[in-house]
Write a protein that holds these residues in place. Structure first.
Motif, mmCIF file in Angstrom:
data_model
loop_
_atom_site.group_PDB
_atom_site.id
_atom_site.type_symbol
_atom_site.label_atom_id
_atom_site.label_comp_id
_atom_site.label_asym_id
_atom_site.label_seq_id
_atom_site.Cartn_x
_atom_site.Cartn_y
_atom_site.Cartn_z
ATOM 1 N N GLY A 78 13.151 6.787 -1.710
ATOM 2 C CA GLY A 78 13.349 5.369 -1.989
ATOM 3 C C GLY A 78 12.825 4.506 -0.861
ATOM 4 O O GLY A 78 12.200 3.463 -1.094
ATOM 5 N N ALA A 79 13.056 4.940 0.382
ATOM 6 C CA ALA A 79 12.552 4.205 1.542
ATOM 7 C C ALA A 79 11.025 4.193 1.556
ATOM 8 O O ALA A 79 10.398 3.172 1.859
ATOM 9 C CB ALA A 79 13.085 4.829 2.828
ATOM 10 N N VAL A 80 10.430 5.323 1.224
ATOM 11 C CA VAL A 80 8.969 5.411 1.155
ATOM 12 C C VAL A 80 8.427 4.399 0.147
ATOM 13 O O VAL A 80 7.451 3.689 0.414
ATOM 14 C CB VAL A 80 8.526 6.838 0.769
ATOM 15 N N ALA A 81 9.075 4.314 -0.995
ATOM 16 C CA ALA A 81 8.641 3.382 -2.039
ATOM 17 C C ALA A 81 8.714 1.932 -1.561
ATOM 18 O O ALA A 81 7.765 1.156 -1.731
ATOM 19 C CB ALA A 81 9.495 3.568 -3.289
ATOM 20 N N GLU A 82 9.840 1.567 -0.962
ATOM 21 C CA GLU A 82 10.046 0.179 -0.541
ATOM 22 C C GLU A 82 9.134 -0.209 0.622
ATOM 23 O O GLU A 82 8.534 -1.288 0.614
ATOM 24 C CB GLU A 82 11.506 -0.029 -0.145
ATOM 25 N N ILE A 83 9.027 0.655 1.615
ATOM 26 C CA ILE A 83 8.220 0.336 2.788
ATOM 27 C C ILE A 83 6.738 0.299 2.445
ATOM 28 O O ILE A 83 5.990 -0.551 2.943
ATOM 29 C CB ILE A 83 8.502 1.356 3.915
ATOM 30 N N THR A 84 6.308 1.201 1.572
ATOM 31 C CA THR A 84 4.896 1.214 1.162
ATOM 32 C C THR A 84 4.535 -0.069 0.440
ATOM 33 O O THR A 84 3.486 -0.679 0.707
ATOM 34 C CB THR A 84 4.603 2.417 0.251
ATOM 35 N N ARG A 85 5.396 -0.502 -0.482
ATOM 36 C CA ARG A 85 5.112 -1.739 -1.221
ATOM 37 C C ARG A 85 5.078 -2.950 -0.296
ATOM 38 O O ARG A 85 4.161 -3.766 -0.346
ATOM 39 C CB ARG A 85 6.143 -1.970 -2.317
ATOM 40 N N ALA A 86 6.096 -3.051 0.559
ATOM 41 C CA ALA A 86 6.160 -4.184 1.483
ATOM 42 C C ALA A 86 4.956 -4.186 2.422
ATOM 43 O O ALA A 86 4.352 -5.237 2.685
ATOM 44 C CB ALA A 86 7.461 -4.135 2.283
ATOM 45 N N GLY A 87 4.584 -3.011 2.923
ATOM 46 C CA GLY A 87 3.438 -2.914 3.808
ATOM 47 C C GLY A 87 2.138 -3.291 3.112
ATOM 48 O O GLY A 87 1.273 -3.977 3.687
ATOM 49 N N THR A 88 1.983 -2.858 1.878
ATOM 50 C CA THR A 88 0.790 -3.192 1.098
ATOM 51 C C THR A 88 0.682 -4.694 0.885
ATOM 52 O O THR A 88 -0.388 -5.291 1.057
ATOM 53 C CB THR A 88 0.814 -2.473 -0.254
ATOM 54 N N LEU A 89 1.797 -5.326 0.506
ATOM 55 C CA LEU A 89 1.795 -6.766 0.268
ATOM 56 C C LEU A 89 1.483 -7.541 1.552
ATOM 57 O O LEU A 89 0.770 -8.536 1.538
ATOM 58 C CB LEU A 89 3.137 -7.222 -0.298
ATOM 59 N N LEU A 90 2.030 -7.055 2.665
ATOM 60 C CA LEU A 90 1.767 -7.717 3.949
ATOM 61 C C LEU A 90 0.301 -7.637 4.305
ATOM 62 O O LEU A 90 -0.306 -8.621 4.775
ATOM 63 C CB LEU A 90 2.618 -7.080 5.044
ATOM 64 N N ILE A 91 -0.309 -6.484 4.074
ATOM 65 C CA ILE A 91 -1.734 -6.295 4.380
ATOM 66 C C ILE A 91 -2.590 -7.195 3.501
ATOM 67 O O ILE A 91 -3.518 -7.874 3.976
ATOM 68 C CB ILE A 91 -2.126 -4.826 4.201
ATOM 69 N N ILE A 92 -2.281 -7.221 2.203
ATOM 70 C CA ILE A 92 -3.060 -8.080 1.293
ATOM 71 C C ILE A 92 -2.892 -9.545 1.671
ATOM 72 O O ILE A 92 -3.864 -10.327 1.674
ATOM 73 C CB ILE A 92 -2.607 -7.854 -0.159
ATOM 74 N N GLY A 93 -1.664 -9.951 1.978
ATOM 75 C CA GLY A 93 -1.417 -11.339 2.343
ATOM 76 C C GLY A 93 -2.062 -11.742 3.648
ATOM 77 O O GLY A 93 -2.405 -12.913 3.846
ATOM 78 N N THR A 94 -2.266 -10.767 4.532
ATOM 79 C CA THR A 94 -2.867 -11.061 5.830
ATOM 80 C C THR A 94 -4.373 -11.164 5.757
ATOM 81 O O THR A 94 -4.991 -12.026 6.395
ATOM 82 C CB THR A 94 -2.489 -9.960 6.857
ATOM 83 N N PHE A 95 -4.975 -10.293 4.944
ATOM 84 C CA PHE A 95 -6.442 -10.264 4.870
ATOM 85 C C PHE A 95 -6.985 -10.999 3.657
ATOM 86 O O PHE A 95 -8.170 -11.137 3.491
ATOM 87 C CB PHE A 95 -6.923 -8.803 4.844
#
Length: 227
Positions: A210-227
């Motif tokens: 569950g942690a893998v799922a949540e952290i991966t999604r949040a990290g992906t969104l942060l990367i997309i929002g940054t670049f």
């Protein structure tokens, strides 16, 4: 997929839980369903779409993975040996580390979706579900809970099919929006979360996945929002 969907979402359809682990290959396909409402909200640029998109996501998937994230963070942050960390993760009471982790992940997602491309949540969920598949592929269960149950259904065939689906579902977005390629970095965040879990606990259970799922999604969104 019919048996897996009721487990990963709140959609009221009937499924056979005993057969759900035979459908682990369909994790990337479930991302299409779970990201639908948030994607529509972002596409039509509704007011406060970033907040509504995150709320729509959890309305669809429920809070099971967030609960796992909280337990996982409690275990990770405890000082001491592996047994102590596992005990803290399995404690029914949520500690400050767990609360902090949940708040941060929620804020990162809301913040990252501000002005982000409408396909962001789709890619975030696609990475999230595929990262869960990677976690299951470790075949290192911790205990005899849900993590072990789904790992028992994981084999090379399911991994190959799941990977093929992930690539096929990613290609249309990358073809139309080449800069979305940065979203692949989100998988690196998921892989690192798996590594941290194995290092601290020696295996993976449902909370870790569950942690893998949540952290991966949040990290992906942060990367997309940054670049």
């Amino acid at each position: 997929m019919r048996n897996l969907t009721p487990f990963l979402t709140r959609i009221p359809i009937k499924g056979d839980f005993e057969k759900a682990r035979e459908e682990v290959w369909a994790f990337p396909l479930v991302a299409v369903i779970t990201s639908l409402l948030p994607t529509l909200i972002l596409y039509f640029k509704l007011p406060r779409g970033n907040l509504l998109g995150v709320l729509a996501l959890y309305f669809t998937i429920g809070l099971l993975h967030l609960d796992g994230l909280a337990d996982w963070a409690d275990g990770i942050m405890v000082k001491g040996d592996r047994e102590g960390k596992i005990k803290a993760m399995k404690d029914v009471n949520t500690g400050i580390a767990g609360i902090f982790a949940v708040v941060v992940v929620l804020l990162v997602q809301v913040y990252s979706l501000e002005g982000a491309p409408f396909y962001s949540m789709y890619l975030g969920e696609l990475n999230s579900k595929y990262a869960m598949l990677l976690a299951l592929a470790t075949k290192k269960p911790l205990g005899r809970g849900l993590g072990a149950y789904f790992m028992e259904g994981m084999n090379r065939k399911n991994m190959v099919i799941g990977t093929a689906l992930y690539v096929l579902l990613m290609i249309p977005v990358l073809a139309l929006y080449p800069k979305a390629i940065v979203s692949l970095l989100g998988l690196a965040i998921g892989a690192y979360t798996i590594h941290i879990s194995l290092k601290n606990f020696g295996g993976l259970n449902g909370d870790c996945i569950g942690a893998v799922a949540e952290i991966t999604r949040a990290g992906t969104l942060l990367i997309i929002g940054t670049f």
